[in-house]
Design an enzyme around this catalytic site. Structure first.
Site, PDB file in Angstrom:
ATOM      1  N   LYS A  85       0.797  -1.230   0.000  1.00  0.00           N
ATOM      2  CA  LYS A  85       0.000   0.000   0.000  1.00  0.00           C
ATOM      3  C   LYS A  85       0.831   1.283   0.000  1.00  0.00           C
ATOM      4  O   LYS A  85       0.374   2.337   0.433  1.00  0.00           O
ATOM      5  CB  LYS A  85      -1.001   0.029   1.184  1.00  0.00           C
ATOM      6  CG  LYS A  85      -1.828  -1.223   1.355  1.00  0.00           C
ATOM      7  CD  LYS A  85      -2.338  -1.809   0.071  1.00  0.00           C
ATOM      8  CE  LYS A  85      -3.370  -0.974  -0.642  1.00  0.00           C
ATOM      9  NZ  LYS A  85      -3.670  -1.561  -1.986  1.00  0.00           N
ATOM     10  N   GLY A 104       2.241   2.519  -2.897  1.00  0.00           N
ATOM     11  CA  GLY A 104       2.318   3.091  -4.243  1.00  0.00           C
ATOM     12  C   GLY A 104       2.990   2.159  -5.237  1.00  0.00           C
ATOM     13  O   GLY A 104       3.553   2.614  -6.238  1.00  0.00           O
ATOM     14  N   THR A 105       2.893   0.858  -4.991  1.00  0.00           N
ATOM     15  CA  THR A 105       3.505  -0.144  -5.879  1.00  0.00           C
ATOM     16  C   THR A 105       2.979  -0.018  -7.307  1.00  0.00           C
ATOM     17  O   THR A 105       3.746   0.048  -8.268  1.00  0.00           O
ATOM     18  CB  THR A 105       3.173  -1.576  -5.370  1.00  0.00           C
ATOM     19  OG1 THR A 105       3.184  -1.582  -3.950  1.00  0.00           O
ATOM     20  CG2 THR A 105       4.127  -2.602  -5.934  1.00  0.00           C
ATOM     21  N   HIS A 128       7.372  -7.352  -2.098  1.00  0.00           N
ATOM     22  CA  HIS A 128       7.096  -6.633  -0.847  1.00  0.00           C
ATOM     23  C   HIS A 128       8.017  -7.158   0.255  1.00  0.00           C
ATOM     24  O   HIS A 128       7.827  -6.821   1.426  1.00  0.00           O
ATOM     25  CB  HIS A 128       5.651  -6.887  -0.384  1.00  0.00           C
ATOM     26  CG  HIS A 128       4.582  -6.193  -1.170  1.00  0.00           C
ATOM     27  ND1 HIS A 128       4.729  -4.932  -1.688  1.00  0.00           N
ATOM     28  CD2 HIS A 128       3.315  -6.588  -1.478  1.00  0.00           C
ATOM     29  CE1 HIS A 128       3.588  -4.591  -2.299  1.00  0.00           C
ATOM     30  NE2 HIS A 128       2.736  -5.574  -2.192  1.00  0.00           N
ATOM     31  N   SER A 151      -4.627   2.902   4.192  1.00  0.00           N
ATOM     32  CA  SER A 151      -4.796   2.262   2.894  1.00  0.00           C
ATOM     33  C   SER A 151      -4.871   0.738   3.052  1.00  0.00           C
ATOM     34  O   SER A 151      -5.700   0.072   2.416  1.00  0.00           O
ATOM     35  CB  SER A 151      -3.621   2.657   1.994  1.00  0.00           C
ATOM     36  OG  SER A 151      -3.797   2.135   0.705  1.00  0.00           O
ATOM     37  N   TYR A 159       6.540   8.237  -1.563  1.00  0.00           N
ATOM     38  CA  TYR A 159       5.215   8.445  -2.176  1.00  0.00           C
ATOM     39  C   TYR A 159       4.860   9.937  -2.142  1.00  0.00           C
ATOM     40  O   TYR A 159       4.387  10.501  -3.138  1.00  0.00           O
ATOM     41  CB  TYR A 159       4.193   7.620  -1.374  1.00  0.00           C
ATOM     42  CG  TYR A 159       2.747   7.738  -1.804  1.00  0.00           C
ATOM     43  CD1 TYR A 159       2.155   6.741  -2.579  1.00  0.00           C
ATOM     44  CD2 TYR A 159       1.952   8.820  -1.405  1.00  0.00           C
ATOM     45  CE1 TYR A 159       0.816   6.832  -2.957  1.00  0.00           C
ATOM     46  CE2 TYR A 159       0.621   8.915  -1.782  1.00  0.00           C
ATOM     47  CZ  TYR A 159       0.057   7.926  -2.555  1.00  0.00           C
ATOM     48  OH  TYR A 159      -1.268   8.017  -2.917  1.00  0.00           O
ATOM     49  N   SER A 207      -1.130   9.990 -13.366  1.00  0.00           N
ATOM     50  CA  SER A 207      -1.838  10.694 -12.292  1.00  0.00           C
ATOM     51  C   SER A 207      -2.885   9.745 -11.703  1.00  0.00           C
ATOM     52  O   SER A 207      -3.317   8.789 -12.372  1.00  0.00           O
ATOM     53  CB  SER A 207      -2.533  11.939 -12.845  1.00  0.00           C
ATOM     54  OG  SER A 207      -3.608  11.544 -13.676  1.00  0.00           O
ATOM     55  N   LYS A 252      -6.096   9.495 -13.858  1.00  0.00           N
ATOM     56  CA  LYS A 252      -5.974   8.684 -15.083  1.00  0.00           C
ATOM     57  C   LYS A 252      -5.889   7.201 -14.733  1.00  0.00           C
ATOM     58  O   LYS A 252      -6.531   6.358 -15.367  1.00  0.00           O
ATOM     59  CB  LYS A 252      -4.710   9.092 -15.857  1.00  0.00           C
ATOM     60  CG  LYS A 252      -4.860  10.381 -16.607  1.00  0.00           C
ATOM     61  CD  LYS A 252      -5.505  10.139 -17.966  1.00  0.00           C
ATOM     62  CE  LYS A 252      -5.477  11.423 -18.775  1.00  0.00           C
ATOM     63  NZ  LYS A 252      -5.781  11.226 -20.161  1.00  0.00           N
ATOM     64  N   MET A 253      -5.086   6.882 -13.725  1.00  0.00           N
ATOM     65  CA  MET A 253      -4.912   5.466 -13.381  1.00  0.00           C
ATOM     66  C   MET A 253      -6.183   4.861 -12.790  1.00  0.00           C
ATOM     67  O   MET A 253      -6.423   3.671 -12.921  1.00  0.00           O
ATOM     68  CB  MET A 253      -3.708   5.276 -12.459  1.00  0.00           C
ATOM     69  CG  MET A 253      -2.385   5.384 -13.216  1.00  0.00           C
ATOM     70  SD  MET A 253      -0.922   5.153 -12.176  1.00  0.00           S
ATOM     71  CE  MET A 253      -1.165   3.483 -11.552  1.00  0.00           C
TER      72      MET A 253
HETATM   73  P1  A3P Z   1      -5.051   4.784  -1.026  1.00  0.00           P
HETATM   74  O1  A3P Z   1      -5.699   3.551  -0.500  1.00  0.00           O
HETATM   75  O2  A3P Z   1      -4.568   5.709   0.068  1.00  0.00           O
HETATM   76  O3  A3P Z   1      -5.888   5.512  -2.020  1.00  0.00           O
HETATM   77  P2  A3P Z   1      -0.211  -0.350  -3.755  1.00  0.00           P
HETATM   78  O4  A3P Z   1      -0.214  -0.214  -5.232  1.00  0.00           O
HETATM   79  O5  A3P Z   1       1.149  -0.463  -3.144  1.00  0.00           O
HETATM   80  O6  A3P Z   1      -1.158  -1.410  -3.305  1.00  0.00           O
HETATM   81  O7  A3P Z   1      -0.755   1.042  -3.158  1.00  0.00           O
HETATM   82  C1  A3P Z   1      -2.084   1.432  -3.324  1.00  0.00           C
HETATM   83  C2  A3P Z   1      -2.226   2.877  -2.878  1.00  0.00           C
HETATM   84  O8  A3P Z   1      -1.570   3.726  -3.848  1.00  0.00           O
HETATM   85  C3  A3P Z   1      -3.670   3.327  -2.815  1.00  0.00           C
HETATM   86  O9  A3P Z   1      -3.720   4.335  -1.805  1.00  0.00           O
HETATM   87  C4  A3P Z   1      -3.869   3.896  -4.212  1.00  0.00           C
HETATM   88  O10 A3P Z   1      -4.959   4.751  -4.344  1.00  0.00           O
HETATM   89  C5  A3P Z   1      -2.527   4.638  -4.360  1.00  0.00           C
HETATM   90  N1  A3P Z   1      -2.211   4.961  -5.762  1.00  0.00           N
HETATM   91  C6  A3P Z   1      -2.239   4.148  -6.832  1.00  0.00           C
HETATM   92  N2  A3P Z   1      -1.951   4.833  -7.960  1.00  0.00           N
HETATM   93  C7  A3P Z   1      -1.748   6.120  -7.579  1.00  0.00           C
HETATM   94  C8  A3P Z   1      -1.433   7.324  -8.285  1.00  0.00           C
HETATM   95  N3  A3P Z   1      -1.299   7.347  -9.603  1.00  0.00           N
HETATM   96  N4  A3P Z   1      -1.292   8.464  -7.559  1.00  0.00           N
HETATM   97  C9  A3P Z   1      -1.435   8.463  -6.221  1.00  0.00           C
HETATM   98  N5  A3P Z   1      -1.741   7.356  -5.504  1.00  0.00           N
HETATM   99  C10 A3P Z   1      -1.897   6.201  -6.179  1.00  0.00           C
END
Ligand code: A3P
Length: 296
Positions: A49, A51-52, A109, A139, A194, A229, A232-233
């Site tokens: 969680k 930003g992978t 991880h 998250s 992040y 962004s 977009k994602m």
């Molecule tokens: P939140 O639950 O706070 O929204 P991972 O990919 O490691 O599982 O992390 C997921 C977290 O990264 C989620 O956080 C998700 O919304 C956030 N995330 C994914 N893509 C993102 C992006 N382009 N910009 C900012 N946060 C992003």
């Protein structure tokens, strides 16, 4: 028994050297430890969680020279093998990584002490993304609510105890981040935050590009900033997990692309929890020089 309850029951966490991991990962542990990293591998490393998915999309867009169509070739989970992932009878992360042509981008991880030793021996490149503990906890809480293969997190109060004591998959946040921070100058490690990517995506994406040995035009960089962004994602079916069956990721409980902000912890922590957390954090992180931005 519902399919959901069945899945949650089938997938308890088990431990390797005191670190809770999904049971199927532990069953496959000897294969994971024997995994052969190659000198030209790039390994994306994160605590869950943090930003992978975001950094994966950034890395892939850089690899594909900003060509979004090429990044649409597969869902994000399939583009970079997750080395400790296992869900038989599907091919494991190790098997997928072995089948991949070099140069490979892989992800994990795992904390430093559990990483397959060959990654260190072969001096691979590591890209670590860290996220502040409070937002990470929020998250992870919502992710455990919606991810039917992980333990039910219970109430927020219960989860506060579970997370702060490190009884979550991939273990305590503190040791994970400290472990990677401590080795960052001894290996080829780009250590990112992040919060910095959120604050100045172009600058951080440029660092990733340089680390990967790429040189892309300003206009390409700008389009990577745009396409990666949150907005977009969240709309992109190749990154937003919308293709995963609801029996595994139940988006009616919480979306995978949930908020993507810095400071959402303030909407969850009570004043008392915040004080308690700060005290635990101070003790656990004593002696480290790492500093996190908690709000933008
Ligand atoms: P939140 O639950 O706070 O929204 P991972 O990919 O490691 O599982 O992390 C997921 C977290 O990264 C989620 O956080 C998700 O919304 C956030 N995330 C994914 N893509 C993102 C992006 N382009 N910009 C900012 N946060 C992003």
């Amino acid at each position: 028994m519902s399919l959901t309850t069945e899945l949650r029951k089938q997938s308890p966490l088990r431990e390797v050297e005191g670190i809770p991991l999904p049971a199927a990962t532990v069953d496959n542990w000897s294969q994971i430890q024997k995994f052969e990293g190659k000198p030209d591998d790039l390994l994306i490393c994160t605590y869950p969680k943090s930003g992978t998915t975001w950094i994966q999309e950034i890395v892939d867009m850089i690899e594909q020279n900003g060509d979004l169509e090429k990044c649409q070739r597969a869902i994000i989970q399939h583009r970079h093998p997750f080395i400790e992932w296992a869900r038989p009878p599907q091919p494991s992360g190790v098997e997928k990584a072995k089948a991949m042509a070099s140069p490979r981008t892989l992800r994990t991880h795992l904390p430093t002490q559990l990483l397959p030793p060959s990654f260190w021996e072969n001096n691979c490149k590591f890209l670590y993304v860290a996220r502040n503990a409070k937002d990470c906890m929020v998250s992870y809480y919502h992710f455990q609510r919606m991810n039917q293969t992980l333990p039910d997190p219970g109430t927020w109060e219960e989860y506060f105890e579970t997370f702060t004591s490190g009884r979550v998959a991939w273990g305590p946040w503190y040791d994970h981040v400290k472990g990677w921070w401590e080795v960052k100058d001894r290996y080829q490690i780009l250590f990112l935050f992040y919060e910095d990517i959120k604050k100045d995506p172009k600058q951080e994406i440029q660092k990733v590009m340089q680390f990967m040995g790429k040189n892309l035009d300003e206009t390409v960089l700008d389009s990577i900033v745009q396409e990666t962004s949150f907005e977009k994602m969240k709309e992109n079916p190749m990154t937003n997990r919308s293709t995963v069956p609801r029996s595994i990721l139940d988006r009616s409980i919480s979306p995978f692309m949930r908020k993507g902000t810095v400071g959402d912890w303030k909407n969850h922590f009570t004043v008392a929890q915040n004080e308690m957390f700060d005290e635990i954090y101070r003790k656990k992180m004593e002696g480290t020089s790492i500093n996190f931005c908690m709000e933008l």
